[in-house]
Structures are given as structure tokens and as C-alpha cells.
Design an enzyme around this catalytic site. Structure first.
Site, PDB file in Angstrom:
ATOM      1  N   THR A  38      -4.505  -3.981   7.349  1.00  0.00           N
ATOM      2  CA  THR A  38      -5.612  -3.840   6.409  1.00  0.00           C
ATOM      3  C   THR A  38      -5.601  -4.952   5.371  1.00  0.00           C
ATOM      4  OG1 THR A  38      -5.549  -1.431   6.687  1.00  0.00           O
ATOM      5  CG2 THR A  38      -6.751  -2.278   4.794  1.00  0.00           C
ATOM      6  N   ARG A  87      -5.708  -0.133  -2.456  1.00  0.00           N
ATOM      7  CA  ARG A  87      -5.008   0.790  -1.558  1.00  0.00           C
ATOM      8  C   ARG A  87      -3.871   1.424  -2.345  1.00  0.00           C
ATOM      9  NH1 ARG A  87      -4.406   0.483   4.306  1.00  0.00           N
ATOM     10  NH2 ARG A  87      -2.659   1.735   5.020  1.00  0.00           N
ATOM     11  N   HIS A 120      -9.985   6.506   4.525  1.00  0.00           N
ATOM     12  CA  HIS A 120      -9.758   5.103   4.884  1.00  0.00           C
ATOM     13  C   HIS A 120     -11.065   4.597   5.499  1.00  0.00           C
ATOM     14  CE1 HIS A 120      -7.997   1.409   5.787  1.00  0.00           C
ATOM     15  NE2 HIS A 120      -6.906   1.770   6.412  1.00  0.00           N
TER      16      HIS A 120
END
Length: 311
Positions: A38, A87, A120
Site C-alpha cells: 500500500t 494508515r 481499507h
């Protein structure tokens, strides 16, 4: 979103994989927990859009000296950040930061790159794009999923990917079948997507979920998020719920398998299946991730620019 991603997919196929879309804007990757795919994907996406990049690592930041998350975010804004990609292992942190920025009247865009066991979004979008592109490479769209059966197998309880995938996949007339041991698939998942076009089915055995499935999304066992012993052993889990080529015989003959990564080889999915390009879409997911995140940054960045122009 799918149309925009498709246009950037074409950009990535060129000799020069770069466009000046976000030139002059600053994208800060604030990752408060470890990530490979990611984080790297967002970084490459921002660079492909010609943005300036700021990368944050909590291990080497002022947070080790007692600085709060909100103060860290404010510091990055003071450096000229236009878009924050956040995140965190705790659910709700991106929303908290966004709310604080709104309260202070600070114009910065916040993008959720995964928060705790909550959501997510970008992973669900790249899964959606990967599937739709396989069905129609030139024109990926939601109606391609109509009548399809998609099985999501694994640690659904702790998986933010599963939660986001459920919402995205049920946006159209599709059957989503969730399968896991009862400890990893509580009954409250029955309430997910009740007002959506798609339908959700829960299974505590693997076979009903796989039977006739067009796509199978396997999930990593979130060992770090399991507060207690929810499974007898990894070996037993693989025996009952691990995806192998022999078990896929229950599916549609043209079934494809996805996994958000990282993969516990030999637990949730067999190694030979991971590396089989005829069945596995795992590498395609990684490639799709760059185009999807380019689209997200572009849409957020261009909205910011349009808003400023109107003012």
C-alpha cells in the site's frame, strides 16, 4: 472511479509513465504501521502524477519523543501538504484527523489507506478494478458483476479489506459468500449491506461458498489482531479453509483467485496456486493498485484545485 482508473492504466502502459496532473502539490504518506504494497503503491502513484512526496515513519519521528498524531499531522500541513494518505492500526484515526483539520479550517485532503479493523477503501477498489478489467479490459464497469458469485474466505472478523470489499461488491447485483470458522465470522455480518443491490450469505464451511464461485478472495489470518486463541491450529485451518487447486474444482471452471497480501503461504492458500498465472490474480492486483491510487489522488487533487479556482 473505474473509468478514471482505466485511463491511468493506459498511462502506465506507455514508455513514459508520468503525467503532470498533480505537479506542484505535496502528498504526505503518514503510515503509522508497517506496510509494503500500500505504501509503495501510493508513493509510485503520486510520483507518476508528478506530485512532491513526503514519507513519514513513526519509528524515526517526533512521536518517539511524545508528539501526538494530531500535532504530527499539523506539522505536515505546515510544510505545505495538500493530500495526506493515512494508515493506522487504530480504527477511526483518518476520520479524527480529517475532523480536526475541518475544525481548524485547514484545507487538506485526507485519504484512508487502512485503519484498524475498520476499512481499507483503496484495496477494495483495486480488487473491484482487477475483477472488472478481467471481464472487460476496455470498459471496466459495475454491471459486469451482475449475476456473479464471489466468495470471500478467511479472517473476515479482523479484516478491513473484507469490510470494504463487502460494501464495494454489493453495490451491484452480485452474490457475496463469506466463509470462515464461526470464531472469525460472527452472525452480525448478516446485517452488512442490507440496503444494497447485492446479497450476502454466511457459511461456516468452505464448500457452499466455493460451489459455482466465479471469483475467490482469500484473506490473511490477522495473527497480530487475534486477542485470543480463535483457531485450534494453522494446520487445521488450512485443512478446512485453505484454498488449494483441488478445492477449486467446486468453483466455476474459469474461477480466479485474489489475495490482498501479504500471504501466509501454505495456510490460507497453497503456494502452487499463488504462482499459477492461469488462476491467480495476485500480481494483477498489485499492478492495479498503482492505477487505482493514481485515480484516487487525481480525483481528490483535482477537486481541491477546482475548489480553489472557484474561490
Amino acid at each position: 472511479m473505474l473509468k478514471t482508473t482505466a485511463s491511468f492504466w493506459e498511462v502506465l502502459s506507455r514508455g513514459i509513465k508520468k503525467v503532470p496532473t498533480l505537479q506542484g502539490q505535496v502528498v504526505a504518506n503518514l503510515f503509522f504501521e508497517p506496510s509494503t504494497r500500500t505504501r509503495s503503491s501510493f508513493e509510485i502513484a503520486a510520483k507518476r502524477l508528478s506530485a512532491d512526496i513526503l514519507n513519514f515513519s513513526s519509528a524515526t519521528s517526533s512521536m518517539t519523543k511524545g508528539e501526538t498524531i494530531l500535532d504530527t499531522a499539523k506539522a505536515y500541513v505546515a510544510m505545505g501538504t495538500d493530500i495526506m494518505v493515512i494508515r493506522h492500526r487504530q480504527a477511526g484515526i483518518p476520520q479524527v484527523i480529517a475532523q480536526e483539520m475541518d475544525n481548524l479550517g485547514i484545507k487538506v485532503s485526507i485519504l484512508n489507506a487502512g485503519d484498524g479493523q475498520h476499512e481499507h477503501p483503496s484495496q477494495a477498489l483495486l480488487d473491484l478494478f482487477t475483477i472488472c478489467t478481467l471481464l472487460d479490459a476496455k470498459n471496466p464497469r459495475l454491471d459486469l458483476l451482475k449475476g456473479k458469485k464471489i466468495a470471500i474466505i478467511g479472517d473476515i472478523l479482523h479484516s478491513r479489506v473484507a469490510h470494504s470489499n463487502i460494501w464495494s461488491l454489493t453495490a451491484t447485483d452480485v452474490e457475496v459468500h463469506l466463509a470462515a470458522p464461526p470464531t472469525l465470522l460472527p452472525r452480525f455480518f448478516n446485517n452488512y449491506g442490507q440496503d444494497r443491490a447485492g446479497k450476502i450469505f454466511l457459511h461456516w464451511q468452505l464448500e457452499p461458498a466455493l460451489e459455482g464461485a466465479d471469483f475467490v478472495i482469500t484473506l490473511r489470518l490477522q495473527k497480530e489482531r487475534m486477542a485470543s486463541y480463535l483457531l485450534p491450529s494453522w494446520r487445521e485451518y488450512h485443512y478446512l479453509f485453505g484454498i488449494t487447486k483441488s478445492k477449486l474444482k467446486l468453483c466455476n471452471p474459469n474461477v480466479k483467485v485474489l489475495h490482498p497480501g501479504p500471504v501466509n503461504r501454505g495456510i490460507e492458500i497453497s503456494s502452487d496456486l499463488i504462482d499459477d498465472p492461469e488462476i491467480s490474480l495476485i500480481q494483477d492486483q498489485v499492478t492495479s493498485g498503482v492505477a487505482v491510487r493514481m485515480a484516487l489522488l487525481y480525483l481528490i487533487g483535482s477537486c481541491k484545485t477546482i475548489g480553489e479556482e472557484k474561490e
